[in-house]
Design a protein around this motif. Sequence first.
Motif, PDB file in Angstrom:
ATOM      1  N   ASP A   3       0.840  -1.194   0.000  1.00 23.36           N
ATOM      2  CA  ASP A   3       0.000   0.000   0.000  1.00 23.36           C
ATOM      3  C   ASP A   3       0.876   1.246   0.000  1.00 23.36           C
ATOM      4  N   ALA A   4       0.302   2.346  -0.471  1.00 24.36           N
ATOM      5  CA  ALA A   4       0.975   3.636  -0.456  1.00 24.36           C
ATOM      6  C   ALA A   4       0.008   4.665   0.112  1.00 24.36           C
ATOM      7  N   ASN A   5       0.545   5.638   0.769  1.00 22.32           N
ATOM      8  CA  ASN A   5      -0.264   6.741   1.284  1.00 22.32           C
ATOM      9  C   ASN A   5      -0.120   7.924   0.349  1.00 22.32           C
ATOM     10  N   VAL A   6      -1.249   8.506  -0.010  1.00 25.25           N
ATOM     11  CA  VAL A   6      -1.261   9.676  -0.880  1.00 25.25           C
ATOM     12  C   VAL A   6      -2.031  10.758  -0.154  1.00 25.25           C
ATOM     13  N   GLN A  18     -17.187   8.772  -3.184  1.00 21.17           N
ATOM     14  CA  GLN A  18     -18.571   8.761  -3.673  1.00 21.17           C
ATOM     15  C   GLN A  18     -18.649   8.141  -5.067  1.00 21.17           C
ATOM     16  N   VAL A  19     -17.723   8.522  -5.929  1.00 21.31           N
ATOM     17  CA  VAL A  19     -17.703   7.964  -7.283  1.00 21.31           C
ATOM     18  C   VAL A  19     -17.470   6.459  -7.221  1.00 21.31           C
ATOM     19  N   ALA A  20     -16.524   6.037  -6.389  1.00 25.87           N
ATOM     20  CA  ALA A  20     -16.223   4.616  -6.241  1.00 25.87           C
ATOM     21  C   ALA A  20     -17.449   3.854  -5.737  1.00 25.87           C
ATOM     22  N   ALA A  21     -18.101   4.395  -4.719  1.00 25.55           N
ATOM     23  CA  ALA A  21     -19.277   3.729  -4.150  1.00 25.55           C
ATOM     24  C   ALA A  21     -20.395   3.618  -5.184  1.00 25.55           C
ATOM     25  N   ALA A  22     -20.570   4.657  -5.998  1.00 24.44           N
ATOM     26  CA  ALA A  22     -21.610   4.632  -7.026  1.00 24.44           C
ATOM     27  C   ALA A  22     -21.344   3.532  -8.048  1.00 24.44           C
ATOM     28  N   GLU A  23     -20.082   3.161  -8.213  1.00 24.20           N
ATOM     29  CA  GLU A  23     -19.725   2.094  -9.139  1.00 24.20           C
ATOM     30  C   GLU A  23     -19.573   0.749  -8.439  1.00 24.20           C
ATOM     31  N   GLY A  24     -19.922   0.722  -7.151  1.00 23.47           N
ATOM     32  CA  GLY A  24     -19.862  -0.524  -6.395  1.00 23.47           C
ATOM     33  C   GLY A  24     -18.453  -0.960  -6.040  1.00 23.47           C
ATOM     34  N   LEU A  25     -17.553   0.011  -5.932  1.00 24.52           N
ATOM     35  CA  LEU A  25     -16.160  -0.303  -5.644  1.00 24.52           C
ATOM     36  C   LEU A  25     -15.706   0.388  -4.370  1.00 24.52           C
ATOM     37  N   SER A  26     -14.687  -0.184  -3.764  1.00 21.05           N
ATOM     38  CA  SER A  26     -14.034   0.524  -2.663  1.00 21.05           C
ATOM     39  C   SER A  26     -13.162   1.611  -3.279  1.00 21.05           C
ATOM     40  N   TYR A  30     -11.214   1.392  -6.819  1.00 22.22           N
ATOM     41  CA  TYR A  30     -11.467   2.408  -7.831  1.00 22.22           C
ATOM     42  C   TYR A  30     -10.164   3.075  -8.274  1.00 22.22           C
ATOM     43  N   LEU A  31      -9.317   3.453  -7.314  1.00 21.27           N
ATOM     44  CA  LEU A  31      -8.055   4.098  -7.656  1.00 21.27           C
ATOM     45  C   LEU A  31      -7.122   3.154  -8.398  1.00 21.27           C
ATOM     46  N   ALA A  35      -5.800   3.945 -12.137  1.00 23.73           N
ATOM     47  CA  ALA A  35      -4.376   3.943 -12.475  1.00 23.73           C
ATOM     48  C   ALA A  35      -4.087   3.037 -13.665  1.00 23.73           C
ATOM     49  N   ASP A  36      -4.836   1.954 -13.803  1.00 24.19           N
ATOM     50  CA  ASP A  36      -4.651   1.050 -14.937  1.00 24.19           C
ATOM     51  C   ASP A  36      -5.194   1.633 -16.235  1.00 24.19           C
TER      52      ASP A  36
END
Length: 84
Positions: A3-6, A18-26, A30-31, A35-36
């Motif tokens: 893991d990395a801290n940003v 919020q965007v991640a949750a709307a897509e059903g992701l943590s 999502y990040l 990144a991919d």
Amino acid sequence: MTDANVRIPAAAKDRLAQVAAAEGLSLRSYLSRLADEVLTPAERAERAEQARQQLARWTGYCPSPEEEKALDVELDRRLARGAA
């Protein structure tokens, strides 16, 4: 996976969550997906060049950078004249 801290503003983190949750992701998932999927400037330039080459093969039209610049100038001139 390590893991990395940003450090980002809390508002940005909340929005991404919020965007991640709307897509059903943590947020972490999502990040990782983001990144991919996001292209680096070099990757974007490479894809643009590939697209130019493909277009030239399909259409036979492949203006030089100088021709593109001249066409842009002409388009700007025509748009300015049309707006007046």
